[in-house]
Scaffold this motif. Structure first.
Motif, PDB file in Angstrom:
ATOM      1  N   LEU A  61       0.814  -1.224   0.000  1.00 34.16           N
ATOM      2  CA  LEU A  61       0.000   0.000   0.000  1.00 34.16           C
ATOM      3  C   LEU A  61       0.843   1.268   0.000  1.00 34.16           C
ATOM      4  CD1 LEU A  61      -2.736  -1.071   2.577  1.00 34.16           C
ATOM      5  CD2 LEU A  61      -2.970  -0.873   0.082  1.00 34.16           C
ATOM      6  N   LYS A  62       2.075   1.165   0.452  1.00 34.81           N
ATOM      7  CA  LYS A  62       2.879   2.383   0.582  1.00 34.81           C
ATOM      8  C   LYS A  62       4.088   2.357  -0.340  1.00 34.81           C
ATOM      9  CE  LYS A  62       1.606   2.874   5.438  1.00 34.81           C
ATOM     10  NZ  LYS A  62       0.541   3.862   5.377  1.00 34.81           N
ATOM     11  N   ASP A  63       4.129   3.293  -1.262  1.00 34.54           N
ATOM     12  CA  ASP A  63       5.305   3.406  -2.119  1.00 34.54           C
ATOM     13  C   ASP A  63       6.339   4.317  -1.442  1.00 34.54           C
ATOM     14  OD1 ASP A  63       4.311   5.960  -2.424  1.00 34.54           O
ATOM     15  OD2 ASP A  63       3.794   5.741  -4.546  1.00 34.54           O
ATOM     16  N   GLY A  64       7.426   4.583  -2.145  1.00 37.27           N
ATOM     17  CA  GLY A  64       8.488   5.392  -1.555  1.00 37.27           C
ATOM     18  C   GLY A  64       8.047   6.804  -1.204  1.00 37.27           C
ATOM     19  N   PHE A  65       7.157   7.364  -2.010  1.00 39.79           N
ATOM     20  CA  PHE A  65       6.660   8.712  -1.706  1.00 39.79           C
ATOM     21  C   PHE A  65       5.925   8.716  -0.363  1.00 39.79           C
ATOM     22  CE2 PHE A  65       6.294   8.675  -6.497  1.00 39.79           C
ATOM     23  CZ  PHE A  65       7.425   9.431  -6.723  1.00 39.79           C
ATOM     24  N   ALA A  66       5.067   7.696  -0.183  1.00 35.27           N
ATOM     25  CA  ALA A  66       4.283   7.615   1.060  1.00 35.27           C
ATOM     26  C   ALA A  66       5.205   7.438   2.265  1.00 35.27           C
ATOM     27  CB  ALA A  66       3.288   6.458   0.975  1.00 35.27           C
ATOM     28  N   VAL A  67       6.247   6.618   2.087  1.00 33.44           N
ATOM     29  CA  VAL A  67       7.176   6.383   3.191  1.00 33.44           C
ATOM     30  C   VAL A  67       7.875   7.696   3.571  1.00 33.44           C
ATOM     31  CG1 VAL A  67       9.306   5.223   3.887  1.00 33.44           C
ATOM     32  CG2 VAL A  67       7.537   3.951   2.639  1.00 33.44           C
ATOM     33  N   ALA A  68       8.392   8.405   2.569  1.00 37.06           N
ATOM     34  CA  ALA A  68       9.096   9.664   2.841  1.00 37.06           C
ATOM     35  C   ALA A  68       8.148  10.662   3.499  1.00 37.06           C
ATOM     36  CB  ALA A  68       9.671  10.238   1.553  1.00 37.06           C
ATOM     37  N   HIS A  69       6.939  10.732   2.979  1.00 35.57           N
ATOM     38  CA  HIS A  69       5.953  11.682   3.497  1.00 35.57           C
ATOM     39  C   HIS A  69       5.623  11.382   4.962  1.00 35.57           C
ATOM     40  CE1 HIS A  69       2.706  14.583   3.354  1.00 35.57           C
ATOM     41  NE2 HIS A  69       1.898  13.663   3.863  1.00 35.57           N
ATOM     42  N   GLU A  70       5.360  10.102   5.258  1.00 40.73           N
ATOM     43  CA  GLU A  70       4.990   9.745   6.638  1.00 40.73           C
ATOM     44  C   GLU A  70       6.147   9.961   7.606  1.00 40.73           C
ATOM     45  OE1 GLU A  70       2.759   6.203   7.435  1.00 40.73           O
ATOM     46  OE2 GLU A  70       1.712   6.343   5.505  1.00 40.73           O
ATOM     47  N   LEU A  71       7.328   9.712   7.085  1.00 43.61           N
ATOM     48  CA  LEU A  71       8.527   9.921   7.891  1.00 43.61           C
ATOM     49  C   LEU A  71       8.630  11.394   8.306  1.00 43.61           C
ATOM     50  CD1 LEU A  71      10.883   8.067   8.717  1.00 43.61           C
ATOM     51  CD2 LEU A  71      12.022   8.725   6.583  1.00 43.61           C
ATOM     52  N   ARG A  72       8.487  12.280   7.341  1.00 44.52           N
ATOM     53  CA  ARG A  72       8.610  13.713   7.623  1.00 44.52           C
ATOM     54  C   ARG A  72       7.442  14.195   8.476  1.00 44.52           C
ATOM     55  NH1 ARG A  72      13.596  12.678   6.541  1.00 44.52           N
ATOM     56  NH2 ARG A  72      14.334  13.149   4.440  1.00 44.52           N
ATOM     57  N   GLN A  73       6.243  13.666   8.196  1.00 44.10           N
ATOM     58  CA  GLN A  73       5.077  14.038   8.993  1.00 44.10           C
ATOM     59  C   GLN A  73       5.288  13.683  10.462  1.00 44.10           C
ATOM     60  OE1 GLN A  73       3.293  16.190   6.856  1.00 44.10           O
ATOM     61  NE2 GLN A  73       1.519  15.337   7.893  1.00 44.10           N
ATOM     62  N   ALA A  74       6.003  12.564  10.671  1.00 42.32           N
ATOM     63  CA  ALA A  74       6.253  12.102  12.033  1.00 42.32           C
ATOM     64  C   ALA A  74       7.399  12.866  12.693  1.00 42.32           C
ATOM     65  CB  ALA A  74       6.554  10.609  12.032  1.00 42.32           C
TER      66      ALA A  74
END
Ligand code: CA
Length: 271
Positions: A61-74
């Protein structure tokens, strides 16, 4: 020893990266999808990794964009080198928007990946060194004296707290230690590379700096690289610091050269 997380689902590539990164002396973990990457990168105990090599195309469900985004959001700002598909500039832009610090199109040369990784880690170490060093006197933010006749006029009226590495212009303040940009009461968290680029531009305030110089001095890239990455960063920085990003007053385009940072637009008539 620096710890690197490789997020890559193609087994042969993951194995090759693990082998070569270990040979370079890195502590390496490999995961094959975005969910596993986030589990590894978001432990409550803090950052375990010094850098992440993150493929864009991942199963699940999570591509690299989603991973980077969630990382920064956190609020995690571990440097991210994103692996994108060649010939997809929109991926590069999306990657930077998601919070990647650098990108490399596939297929890539191993030596180039290693150079990029070293560059990201160097900058992280340098940031940490800055944070842990004792308060200093004098001007630390600028390499050149603030009253340098070549750059000095742009600094007129701009408060500058050297010990805390905070640069204030108008209602905006950049804290290069916490990687925060304050605009009035709004706080924007910057990625490492956004902060580095802004810092470089601030250091050269009033002067036109070329994209090539930025790639060399900020990213540490000597080889021929796509300079579009710079433009994407500038687009993002303008969104943060300009009242109207379509009519920039601080981050000016210098035709056929690059960009120029102006702290006090009203006092820059000379330019
Ligand atoms: Ca993939």
């Amino acid at each position: 020893m620096s710890a690197v997380l490789v997020v890559e689902d193609e087994q042969h590539l993951a194995d090759g990266l693990r082998f070569n990164l270990k040979a370079e002396g890195y502590d390496v973990d490999v995961v094959g999808d975005g969910e596993a990457a986030l589990r590894a990168l978001l432990p409550a105990t803090g950052d375990r990794y010094d850098a992440v090599v993150l493929d864009v195309m991942l199963p699940g469900l999570k591509d690299g964009f989603a991973v980077a985004h969630e990382l920064r959001q956190a609020g995690r700002f571990v440097p991210v080198l994103m692996l994108t598909a060649r010939g997809r500039p929109e991926d590069v832009l999306r990657g930077f928007e998601a919070g990647a610090d650098d990108y490399l199109p596939k297929p890539f040369e191993l030596q180039i990946l290693l150079a990029r990784l070293r560059s990201l880690l160097r900058r992280r170490e340098w940031m940490h060194r800055d944070q842990s060093s004792s308060p200093r006197t004098g001007t630390q933010l600028v390499d050149h004296p603030v009253n340098d006749p070549k750059t000095g006029t742009e600094w007129r009226g701009a408060a500058h707290d050297a010990a805390d590495e905070i640069f204030v212009f108008g209602i905006k303040a950049i804290d290069f230690n916490s990687l925060e940009l304050r605009v009035g009461d709004r706080i924007v968290r910057l990625t490492l590379m956004e902060a580095q680029l802004l810092r470089y531009l601030v250091r050269h305030a009033g002067k036109a700096v070329s994209r090539k110089a930025m790639l060399e001095e900020v990213w540490g890239l000597r080889e021929d690289t796509d300079t579009r990455a710079i433009d994407n960063f500038i687009v993002r920085l303008r969104k943060y610091i300009e009242d109207d990003p379509s009519k920039p007053r601080h981050l000016l385009t210098v035709r056929s050269v690059g960009y120029r940072f102006v702290a006090e637009p009203n006092s820059s008539a000379k330019f």
